[in-house]
Enzyme design. Structure first.
Site, mmCIF file in Angstrom:
data_model
loop_
_atom_site.group_PDB
_atom_site.id
_atom_site.type_symbol
_atom_site.label_atom_id
_atom_site.label_comp_id
_atom_site.label_asym_id
_atom_site.label_seq_id
_atom_site.Cartn_x
_atom_site.Cartn_y
_atom_site.Cartn_z
ATOM 1 N N PHE A 134 0.849 -1.197 0.000
ATOM 2 C CA PHE A 134 0.000 0.000 0.000
ATOM 3 C C PHE A 134 0.883 1.244 0.000
ATOM 4 O O PHE A 134 1.752 1.404 0.863
ATOM 5 C CB PHE A 134 -0.934 0.039 1.218
ATOM 6 C CG PHE A 134 -1.862 1.232 1.169
ATOM 7 C CD1 PHE A 134 -3.044 1.180 0.452
ATOM 8 C CD2 PHE A 134 -1.518 2.423 1.804
ATOM 9 C CE1 PHE A 134 -3.879 2.292 0.371
ATOM 10 C CE2 PHE A 134 -2.348 3.546 1.727
ATOM 11 C CZ PHE A 134 -3.536 3.469 1.009
ATOM 12 N N ASP A 219 9.142 2.531 1.797
ATOM 13 C CA ASP A 219 8.009 3.363 2.190
ATOM 14 C C ASP A 219 7.771 3.192 3.694
ATOM 15 O O ASP A 219 7.168 2.221 4.129
ATOM 16 C CB ASP A 219 6.775 2.951 1.374
ATOM 17 C CG ASP A 219 5.543 3.793 1.728
ATOM 18 O OD1 ASP A 219 5.602 4.541 2.722
ATOM 19 O OD2 ASP A 219 4.530 3.682 1.018
ATOM 20 N N LYS A 248 2.708 10.338 7.583
ATOM 21 C CA LYS A 248 1.845 10.138 8.744
ATOM 22 C C LYS A 248 2.269 10.864 10.022
ATOM 23 O O LYS A 248 1.807 11.947 10.289
ATOM 24 C CB LYS A 248 1.618 8.642 8.991
ATOM 25 C CG LYS A 248 0.715 8.012 7.911
ATOM 26 C CD LYS A 248 0.036 6.746 8.351
ATOM 27 C CE LYS A 248 -1.077 6.357 7.396
ATOM 28 N NZ LYS A 248 -0.661 5.511 6.260
HETATM 29 C C1 LIG Z 1 -0.909 5.688 4.753
HETATM 30 C C2 LIG Z 1 0.150 5.236 3.833
HETATM 31 C C3 LIG Z 1 0.404 5.903 2.617
HETATM 32 C C4 LIG Z 1 -0.460 7.021 2.099
HETATM 33 O O1 LIG Z 1 -0.448 8.132 2.915
HETATM 34 P P1 LIG Z 1 -1.537 9.299 2.696
HETATM 35 O O2 LIG Z 1 -1.045 10.398 3.594
HETATM 36 O O3 LIG Z 1 -2.865 8.754 3.082
HETATM 37 O O4 LIG Z 1 -1.492 9.674 1.257
HETATM 38 C C5 LIG Z 1 1.469 5.477 1.850
HETATM 39 N N1 LIG Z 1 2.245 4.450 2.248
HETATM 40 C C6 LIG Z 1 2.027 3.781 3.402
HETATM 41 C C7 LIG Z 1 2.941 2.664 3.797
HETATM 42 C C8 LIG Z 1 0.963 4.146 4.228
HETATM 43 O O5 LIG Z 1 0.738 3.461 5.363
#
Ligand SMILES: *Cc1c(COP(=O)(O)O)cnc(C)c1O
Length: 405
Positions: A134, A219, A248
């Site tokens: 994700f 990520d 985040k």
């Molecule tokens: C939440 C998340 C995203 C996306 O972040 P947003 O601020 O909602 O765009 C991308 N990568 C990971 C691993 C996430 O947990």
């Protein structure tokens, strides 16, 4: 405004893309939230992992107030001292060698920048991502995201993305071609159900990427800032990514994202090739400075590791009592409890009892509490979960026996 009106107005005017919980939140302090009627909730969602220091931490509040009095926005084409201070702090805690940062406003935005850097630097189009991965929902980030439900309605996505069986070195190796720019991976898959990599995966991946001349994008939007017991999860494996995505929790609740990269990679982007009007605004940077200061001063990554082990131990004791619990797993204060039933009922039941929990897929409960949580609060959540699972087991049992009788 009363609860009913708030719900009615949001339902009427807000695009219906969130699975809404039946609660109107109006105040937060520490690990607690209050709804409009004054009911108190123990929050083990950390607002999807955002509130790493809980709600309205005094240092963050003070930093924001001070900044708001001085200057709210400052476009990246001007200099600003708060942003400079933040960049220094960020690079200082980053894995060695990552000494440039692009500042945006969200996780998806930090991934977009990573994709562009990888393509620009290598001159190649292909990105390899993991099944279950994700990375956000804007078109580029969505192209790296796995879930078909999120992707299918929006085809065609950005070309050049391939998904391979998660955390499988052999499959990644087979997928790499002369056109591959990068591999993008979460250290622990969050949205997919808190899925940890097998031992040795990341060192092998680093080796493979080096051998093939492919960039490694990690990520850490969900795992970063101390959540897993280290400032960045990649430290668990002594791993240095080529590009690192953070968002985040980095600004303790305000919107901020960062894409960190090795100098030569970041420098492939020329003036004007990637910008963001709000990116690196001083208010978010001030909040982020305070967040990093508190994390370091209070040694919160170490605390997250310790409390995470405690939480895991308690949850495993609960698991041993309930057949509907399939697995308890996690690292630091990023924890998943996989059930043999859907979790929505349990989440709604917990809400009734004043505890907020998250899901991660249909049958995994996910906990991303603020790192300032105490053992006592963990005990309370475990106790309430135990109670709910008792009732849930009984309900499942009853429905099975009524079907068979
Ligand atoms: C939440 C998340 C995203 C996306 O972040 P947003 O601020 O909602 O765009 C991308 N990568 C990971 C691993 C996430 O947990």
């Amino acid at each position: 405004m009363d609860e009913k009106s708030v719900v009615a107005i949001e339902d009427k005017y807000m695009v219906n893309v969130y699975a809404k919980r039946p609660v109107v939140l109006s105040k937060g302090k520490g690990v607690y939230l209050w709804d409009l009627n004054g009911k108190k909730y123990l929050d083990f969602t950390g607002n999807y992992g955002v509130c790493i220091l809980g709600y309205s931490h005094p240092d963050i509040v003070q930093a924001i107030k001070k900044q708001v009095d001085n200057l709210i926005p400052c476009h990246g084409s001007f200099y600003n001292e708060t942003r400079a201070k933040f960049l220094e702090k960020l690079i200082k805690i980053a894995p060695k060698g990552l000494n440039k940062a692009f500042l945006g406003n969200s996780g998806a935005e930090s991934v977009e920048c990573a994709i562009k850097m990888a393509r620009k630097y290598t001159g190649k189009p292909e990105i390899i991502a993991m099944t279950g991965g994700f990375h956000g929902k804007t078109m580029g980030a969505l192209s790296a995201t796995w879930k078909e439900k999120y992707r299918a309605p929006f085809q065609p996505l950005v070309p050049g993305f391939k998904h391979v069986s998660r955390f499988n070195i052999q499959k990644i190796k087979e997928a790499i071609t002369e056109k591959t720019a990068a591999v993008i991976v979460e250290p622990i898959q969050g949205e997919s159900g808190v899925i940890l990599p097998p031992e040795g995966f990341f060192p092998s991946l680093r080796e493979l990427c080096d051998e093939k001349g492919v960039l490694l994008i990690i990520d850490e939007v969900q795992t970063g800032m101390g959540r897993t017991g280290r400032i960045f999860a990649c430290e668990h494996w002594g791993l240095t990514p080529d590009i690192l995505c953070v968002a985040k929790s980095i600004a303790g609740g305000l919107p901020l994202g960062a894409t960190l990269a090795k100098e030569e990679i970041a420098s492939s982007l020329q003036v004007g090739e990637h910008t963001s009007t709000f990116g690196g605004n001083p208010v978010a940077c001030a909040a982020a400075c305070a967040t990093i200061d508190v994390i370091m001063r209070e040694n919160l990554p170490e605390k997250a590791g310790r409390l995470g082990n405690y939480f895991l131990e308690k949850l495993r004791a609960v698991q041993s009592k309930h057949r509907i619990v399939r697995e308890v797993r996690g690292l630091g204060l990023m924890i998943g409890v996989e059930l043999r039933v859907e979790v929505l009922n349990i989440i709604l039941e917990a809400l009734q009892r004043g505890v907020l929990m998250l899901d991660a897929g249909r049958n995994v409960l996910r906990f991303l509490p603020p790192l300032i949580v105490t053992k006592k609060e963990i005990d309370k959540v475990v106790m309430i979960l135990d109670e709910i699972l008792n009732e849930e087991s009984k309900r499942v049992c009853d429905s099975v026996s009524s079907q068979t009788s």
